[in-house]
Design a protein around this motif. Structure first.
Motif, PDB file in Angstrom:
ATOM      1  N   ASP A  35      76.092 -89.095 -23.996  1.00 44.95           N
ATOM      2  CA  ASP A  35      75.054 -89.435 -24.944  1.00 44.95           C
ATOM      3  C   ASP A  35      73.650 -89.149 -24.486  1.00 44.95           C
ATOM      4  O   ASP A  35      72.714 -89.565 -25.123  1.00 44.95           O
ATOM      5  CB  ASP A  35      75.165 -90.921 -25.300  1.00 44.95           C
ATOM      6  N   PHE A  80      81.218 -91.960 -22.596  1.00 41.98           N
ATOM      7  CA  PHE A  80      80.247 -91.644 -23.628  1.00 41.98           C
ATOM      8  C   PHE A  80      78.832 -91.798 -23.139  1.00 41.98           C
ATOM      9  O   PHE A  80      77.929 -91.156 -23.649  1.00 41.98           O
ATOM     10  CB  PHE A  80      80.494 -92.519 -24.856  1.00 41.98           C
ATOM     11  N   PRO A 108      81.629 -97.982 -34.345  1.00 42.37           N
ATOM     12  CA  PRO A 108      81.138 -98.051 -32.974  1.00 42.37           C
ATOM     13  C   PRO A 108      81.584 -99.296 -32.212  1.00 42.37           C
ATOM     14  O   PRO A 108      81.494 -99.317 -31.003  1.00 42.37           O
ATOM     15  CB  PRO A 108      79.619 -98.059 -33.128  1.00 42.37           C
ATOM     16  N   ASP A 150      80.000 -83.238 -34.281  1.00 41.83           N
ATOM     17  CA  ASP A 150      81.180 -83.747 -34.945  1.00 41.83           C
ATOM     18  C   ASP A 150      82.137 -82.616 -35.261  1.00 41.83           C
ATOM     19  O   ASP A 150      81.801 -81.461 -35.321  1.00 41.83           O
ATOM     20  CB  ASP A 150      80.830 -84.514 -36.209  1.00 41.83           C
ATOM     21  N   GLU A 209      80.686 -95.361 -30.107  1.00 40.90           N
ATOM     22  CA  GLU A 209      80.758 -94.053 -30.725  1.00 40.90           C
ATOM     23  C   GLU A 209      81.587 -94.238 -31.978  1.00 40.90           C
ATOM     24  O   GLU A 209      82.264 -95.233 -32.140  1.00 40.90           O
ATOM     25  CB  GLU A 209      81.390 -93.007 -29.808  1.00 40.90           C
ATOM     26  N   HIS A 210      81.524 -93.260 -32.837  1.00 45.32           N
ATOM     27  CA  HIS A 210      82.181 -93.426 -34.118  1.00 45.32           C
ATOM     28  C   HIS A 210      83.093 -92.250 -34.364  1.00 45.32           C
ATOM     29  O   HIS A 210      82.645 -91.121 -34.467  1.00 45.32           O
ATOM     30  CB  HIS A 210      81.136 -93.519 -35.219  1.00 45.32           C
ATOM     31  N   THR A 270      75.044 -84.932 -30.060  1.00 49.26           N
ATOM     32  CA  THR A 270      76.431 -85.159 -30.396  1.00 49.26           C
ATOM     33  C   THR A 270      76.904 -84.065 -31.309  1.00 49.26           C
ATOM     34  O   THR A 270      76.134 -83.325 -31.870  1.00 49.26           O
ATOM     35  CB  THR A 270      76.595 -86.453 -31.187  1.00 49.26           C
ATOM     36  N   GLU A 278      81.841 -98.097 -24.932  1.00 50.33           N
ATOM     37  CA  GLU A 278      80.538 -97.610 -25.372  1.00 50.33           C
ATOM     38  C   GLU A 278      80.620 -97.318 -26.860  1.00 50.33           C
ATOM     39  O   GLU A 278      81.691 -97.036 -27.372  1.00 50.33           O
ATOM     40  CB  GLU A 278      80.174 -96.345 -24.601  1.00 50.33           C
ATOM     41  N   TYR A 288      83.254 -86.986 -35.697  1.00 53.08           N
ATOM     42  CA  TYR A 288      82.693 -87.769 -34.599  1.00 53.08           C
ATOM     43  C   TYR A 288      81.191 -87.884 -34.776  1.00 53.08           C
ATOM     44  O   TYR A 288      80.531 -86.914 -35.093  1.00 53.08           O
ATOM     45  CB  TYR A 288      83.012 -87.097 -33.266  1.00 53.08           C
ATOM     46  N   ARG A 289      80.719 -89.067 -34.615  1.00 53.65           N
ATOM     47  CA  ARG A 289      79.273 -89.246 -34.629  1.00 53.65           C
ATOM     48  C   ARG A 289      78.936 -90.108 -33.434  1.00 53.65           C
ATOM     49  O   ARG A 289      79.429 -91.212 -33.315  1.00 53.65           O
ATOM     50  CB  ARG A 289      78.841 -89.932 -35.927  1.00 53.65           C
ATOM     51  N   GLY A 290      78.149 -89.635 -32.538  1.00 56.71           N
ATOM     52  CA  GLY A 290      77.848 -90.410 -31.346  1.00 56.71           C
ATOM     53  C   GLY A 290      76.377 -90.390 -31.058  1.00 56.71           C
ATOM     54  O   GLY A 290      75.560 -90.368 -31.963  1.00 56.71           O
TER      55      GLY A 290
END
Lengths: 174, 561, 306
Positions: B529, B525, B178, B535, B187-188, B533, B185, B203-205
């Motif tokens: 958000d 994001f 992140p 992925d 996010e991963h 989210t 912003e 994706y993990r947000g």
């Protein structure tokens, strides 16, 4: 050709000159409609509560201390400077000032607490504020030096907060 | 084919399953169907009628009708109709058939209402948590009416880490976010990389999920919500502000004054100008071309000053209330705006001429992050991403709002679908925006800018609004309610859909291109958000185990202490 | 040269490089800022930055802290050592004791120290960064070696004073090999000094600074200083190899003239760095591979006396 386009890009930048502003070494003026920190005018405020009802962040609190005193407390923590309070105020008592350098570690610098002295309506008994300063002067307890009359003003214990509702921000420096 | 015709075709297809249909005007269609027929109708609309999927919504309507509500929103761009298929679900068993297998773009939205409202999408191909963190206990669904807006559920484990999928064999996991210099912003993106080639990502947000929808439904009132809505995004706030106001106005059948509509158009286009200029600069920075970044921001600055003169703030205009706008344009402001636009146009023409011939930038952007037309249809991509892939969609023309039906403009379309095409689209759209603002300034009639609304807004009305944000279509769904606030407000920001296309765009591309591919959808994001989210994942081999990676991170942290 | 003169000259070279390097960086930043229409930091800012970093706490982050410290010192030492081998307006100090081969090795040592740095840090991004650095090295070191060998072939000697004095133009007639070598090295120069468009090993937006990810404080100061000095040293090397004219002017004029030429080269590097986007590693390798081919062609021509 790439070389020509790069040369033209460099020239574009050089021709534009230097646009760096000297802020904060020099002041930066803001436009007329700029929405900075709201300033509440206790003289004009009638304690109607329109600002408190319409603040999206719920940062204006109204508290009736007793029959004659209403406290309007602008907390200023989550204030988003949207200007709704200034829009709805019927007395134009709130101004969105041009102050934007509001960073402080003492929340008391931003908070504004208005003590509004309200008269009572003779028919229904509810509070209202005298329309002119001269009328306000005639109210019991308004004059600070009138210690004799001060005794007649009931002060709720709740008002003497031992601990502030909102603490100052403490920053730890190592 | 307007709304009545579409309704007729739906009736021909589904017949008795349609319980009720509302047509507030020629451009909106609300169809209540039986839950069992929902999936079939969605498939019919998406595939046979070739509509564009917008969003799926879950709502807890138990206090009023004793049931849950599920809605699937579609857009008929050529017919200029926004349509919503709704179904009421029993309160004790909120289950609905998932439409993600026929409409792949519904993947995230269904996981979202599964998390937040507790409606189970049966048959969803990937029912993993989207919005709520993994430490959130089961059974507590924040958007349900019996859950308070400030509730912290017992059993919430805030230190529990995300459970990621297994990376495919043979790949190194490269964590992106992140915290990353490119991203504003958190996010991963968990990239699975083989050498320098990206084979997939997860994706993990939703790390900055602020619960704005819940606040709007519990604490705020109709006129407070525009101020909250414009803070959904750090760049495109005005869009959310206007879309919400328009959705409520459509639900309550209010028409703002004409001057207000023109002012909304002008501010929306000003926002598009500053957003596109920001993006061009950001794209330059991502590929290491800082000079383009600085120049784009220098050229953009007068727009921010103009916006500050008009509205009092550079970006958070706080423009709309229900039934009008708050700021008016005086003659001096109009003259100043003309001067700003003239200067902007000259400078931007010079930049566009130079950048379009710059082979150095083209080398980094051509053929990168390609989105095919099929991906655009299936993932329901919108905005410049879709227009760069040859899809001619633009809400300003297809679903006109504010004063867009009274101005002339072109929709810029490119064919290649890569990052370069998106850059060209955005560069050209700047000129179109300038054209629109000039027409508005000329045509703006005199008059009030705010309606005096005397009555409370009626409850139980549905409203849809689609606005063309700089990033694509921003869509709001409103179900009006009592106590001066909506019963359900759903925000679908454009990045919500565009993000779902990113894994397909970065697959089998170089790692160095990942950032510019992600940047080319102009991700916001903060907009995404507020909801859940999703992925995406693909198969890649693994070199480091997740435990090993975590150990690496932890030993480093331990050493630092 | 006797021992005293050698040491004095070497110290002068090293001191000049070390003092001028942050100034070169300051010039670079100021010119970049002007092209970007902004004010830019003060000219002496890099000195302040280095001082600030040197005064910070030496944190241990990364896999092998001792190796990290070693890598930082090695990077700095290698660059300063190269300063002793390059004629900077006066004959090279270690003329009698070193030759071109040692120069090539020391220059490689600079790149190797970056590889060590990334390995010692051990994070995913550092490893990615050093893989790029390795790939770039494979293409670049041979290029410089070939350029020096072209000069050596013309002079039929590997001595520093022979090669580093415009030897590439030493052909009998029109110096074809010299011009080809000049072209190849000039077009690859940005890659030698690791500036745009060839700064992919330390791409901030892609790799979070790559090999230098886990470095802060004094170690980072050494790396930054080494990078700045590297720019100076490479410019000096370029001038010595390809533009050595005016050395007969007599001291200190020749010395000043030399550093003026280096200054011009630094400005050229800056102008190119400010106006280019970063290339991907595969694009860069293709480009550098092509230039290596050109340099090899020049070498072939040189052996035939052209």
């Amino acid at each position: 050709m790439t070389l020509m386009s790069k040369l033209r890009e460099a020239l574009l930048g050089l021709r534009a000159g230097r646009v760096t502003l000297p802020y904060p070494l020099a002041a930066r003026p803001v436009p007329a409609r700029f929405r900075g920190r709201p300033i509440f005018d206790p003289v004009k405020c009638t304690g109607c509560g329109g600002c408190a009802n319409n603040c999206p962040a719920r940062e204006i609190l109204l508290f009736d201390l007793c029959q004659e005193i209403r406290i309007l407390h602008y907390l200023g923590r989550r204030c988003t400077y949207c200007g709704r309070c200034a829009d709805v105020c019927p007395e134009k008592a709130i101004t969105m000032s041009h102050e934007f350098e509001n960073a402080t570690n003492s929340i008391g610098d931003i908070q504004q607490r208005l003590e509004l002295f309200m008269s009572t309506c003779q028919r229904c008994g509810r509070c209202f504020k005298e329309p002119t300063p001269l009328e306000q002067l005639k109210l019991k307890g308004y004059r600070d030096d009138d210690l004799q009359n001060e005794l007649w003003v009931f002060r709720s214990q709740a008002y003497r907060e031992k601990e502030p509702a909102v603490r100052d921000v403490e920053i730890e420096l190592d | 084919m307007a709304a009545p015709d579409i309704l007729k075709r739906l009736k021909d297809k589904a017949g008795p399953a349609i319980q009720r249909a509302d047509l507030p005007d020629e451009r909106r269609l609300f169809v209540f169907v039986e839950p069992s027929a929902l999936k079939g109708l969605c498939q019919f609309i998406f595939r046979d009628l070739d509509a564009r999927y917008i969003i799926s919504i879950g709502a807890d309507d138990r206090p009023h009708s004793g049931r849950f509500l599920v809605a699937h929103n579609f857009a008929f761009d050529k017919e200029h109709v926004l349509c919503s298929l709704l179904a009421r679900l029993p309160a004790d068993q909120p289950r609905v058939e998932s439409i993600s297998d026929v409409v792949p773009a519904a993947n995230w939205a269904e996981r979202e209402f599964r998390d937040l409202v507790g409606i189970e999408p049966v048959g969803h191909p990937y029912p993993k948590r989207l919005v709520l963190p993994d430490g959130w206990p089961e059974g507590v669904h924040p958007l349900r009416k019996d859950v308070r807006w400030d509730c912290v559920p017992p059993g919430y484990d805030e230190h529990r880490e995300f459970t990621f999928d297994e990376p495919p064999p043979g790949c190194v996991v490269v964590p992106f976010g992140p915290f990353h210099p490119t991203l504003d912003e958190p996010e991963h993106f968990r990239l699975y990389v083989e050498g320098e080639v990206v084979r997939g990502c997860e994706y993990r947000g939703f790390m900055v999920h602020r619960g704005i929808e819940k606040l709007a439904e519990s604490v705020l009132t109709y006129n407070d919500i525009p101020m909250a809505a414009e803070r959904i995004c750090g760049i495109c706030g005005c869009v959310h502000n206007v879309t919400y106001a328009q959705a409520v106005e459509q639900a309550a059948a209010i028409r703002p004054p004409e001057r207000a509509e023109y002012i909304r158009t002008i501010m929306l286009e000003l926002e598009r100008l500053h957003s596109h200029l920001l993006w061009v600069g950001l794209a330059g920075h991502i590929v290491g071309f800082d000079t383009l970044f600085m120049q784009a921001f220098r050229i953009r600055e007068p727009i921010m000053w103009a916006a500050e003169k008009i509205s009092g703030n550079r970006k958070t205009y706080s423009l709309c209330l229900i039934g009008g706008v708050r700021w008016d344009l005086t003659d001096e402001l109009k003259a100043e705006l003309h001067a700003v636009l003239d200067r902007l146009e000259t400078e931007w023409r010079a930049v566009a001429a130079v950048v379009s011939r710059d082979r150095n930038v083209q080398k980094r952007t051509r053929g990168v992050g390609v989105a095919s037309r099929e991906l655009v249809k299936n993932a329901a991509l919108i905005g410049p991403v879709a227009r760069a892939s040859g899809c001619d969609i633009d809400c300003r023309r297809d679903h006109p709002y504010a004063a867009y039906d009274r101005v002339d403009f072109n929709v810029v379309v490119e064919q290649d679908g890569d990052v370069w095409a998106r850059l060209l689209v955005r560069v050209q759209e700047v000129f179109e925006s300038i054209k629109i603002i000039r027409q508005c300034l000329q045509q703006m009639p005199d008059g009030p800018i705010q309606l005096a609304l005397a009555d409370e807004l009626p409850a139980d009305r549905l409203g849809l609004s689609s606005v063309e944000a700089p990033r694509g279509e921003c869509h709001h769904f409103v179900l009006t309610g009592e106590q001066n606030r909506p019963r359900r407000w759903r925000v679908r920001a454009p990045t919500y859909q565009n993000l779902q296309g990113v894994p397909a765009m970065i697959k089998d591309q170089q790692l160095a291109d990942m950032t510019i591919s992600l940047g080319s959808i102009d991700p916001c994001f903060s907009c995404t958000d507020r909801l859940e989210t999703i992925d995406l994942r693909s198969g890649v081999t693994r070199v480091y185990s997740q435990a090993e990676l975590l150990k690496l991170v932890r030993t480093r942290q331990a050493n630092q202490r | 040269m006797n021992l005293l003169a050698t040491i004095a000259l070497g110290l002068l070279n090293a001191a000049t490089v070390l003092l001028a390097a942050p100034l070169g960086e300051g010039l670079l930043r100021k010119l970049t800022a002007r092209i970007q229409s902004r004010q830019g930091p003060p000219l002496l800012q890099p000195y302040y930055d280095l001082l600030k970093l040197l005064c910070k706490e030496d944190l241990e982050a990364g896999q092998v802290p001792s190796m990290q410290r070693f890598a930082a010192c090695l990077a700095f030492a290698a660059v300063v050592a190269v300063a002793w081998l390059v004629p900077m307006g006066a004959p090279a100090p270690l003329n009698a004791h070193a030759d071109v081969v040692l120069l090539i090795y020391l220059l490689s040592l600079c790149s190797i120290s970056t590889l060590l740095a990334g390995l010692a840090a051990g994070s995913t991004f550092s490893l990615l960064g050093i893989s790029r650095e390795m790939m770039a090295m494979v293409a670049l070191e041979p290029l410089l070696a070939v350029a020096l060998v072209v000069g050596a072939v013309h002079e039929k000697s590997l001595r520093l004073e022979a090669v580093l004095s415009g030897s590439v133009y030493g052909a009998a007639g029109f110096p074809w090999s010299g011009l080809l070598t000049l072209l190849a090295v000039l077009l690859a120069f940005q890659a030698f000094v690791q500036r745009a468009p060839f700064d992919m090993a330390e791409a901030e937006t892609e790799l979070m600074e790559g090999p230098l990810l886990e470095y802060s404080g004094p170690k980072l100061a050494l790396f930054k200083y080494a990078r700045q000095a590297k720019l100076m040293v490479y410019c000096a090397l370029f001038v010595a190899l390809f533009a050595p004219w005016g050395l007969g002017l007599g001291q200190p004029l020749a010395w000043l003239w030399f550093w003026a030429k280096v200054g011009v080269l630094v400005l050229l590097v800056t102008a190119i760095a400010a106006t280019h986007a970063r290339y991907r590693i595969d694009q860069a390798l293709r480009y550098l591979g092509g230039l290596l081919g050109v340099a090899l062609a020049a070498l072939v021509l040189a052996t035939f006396g052209y």
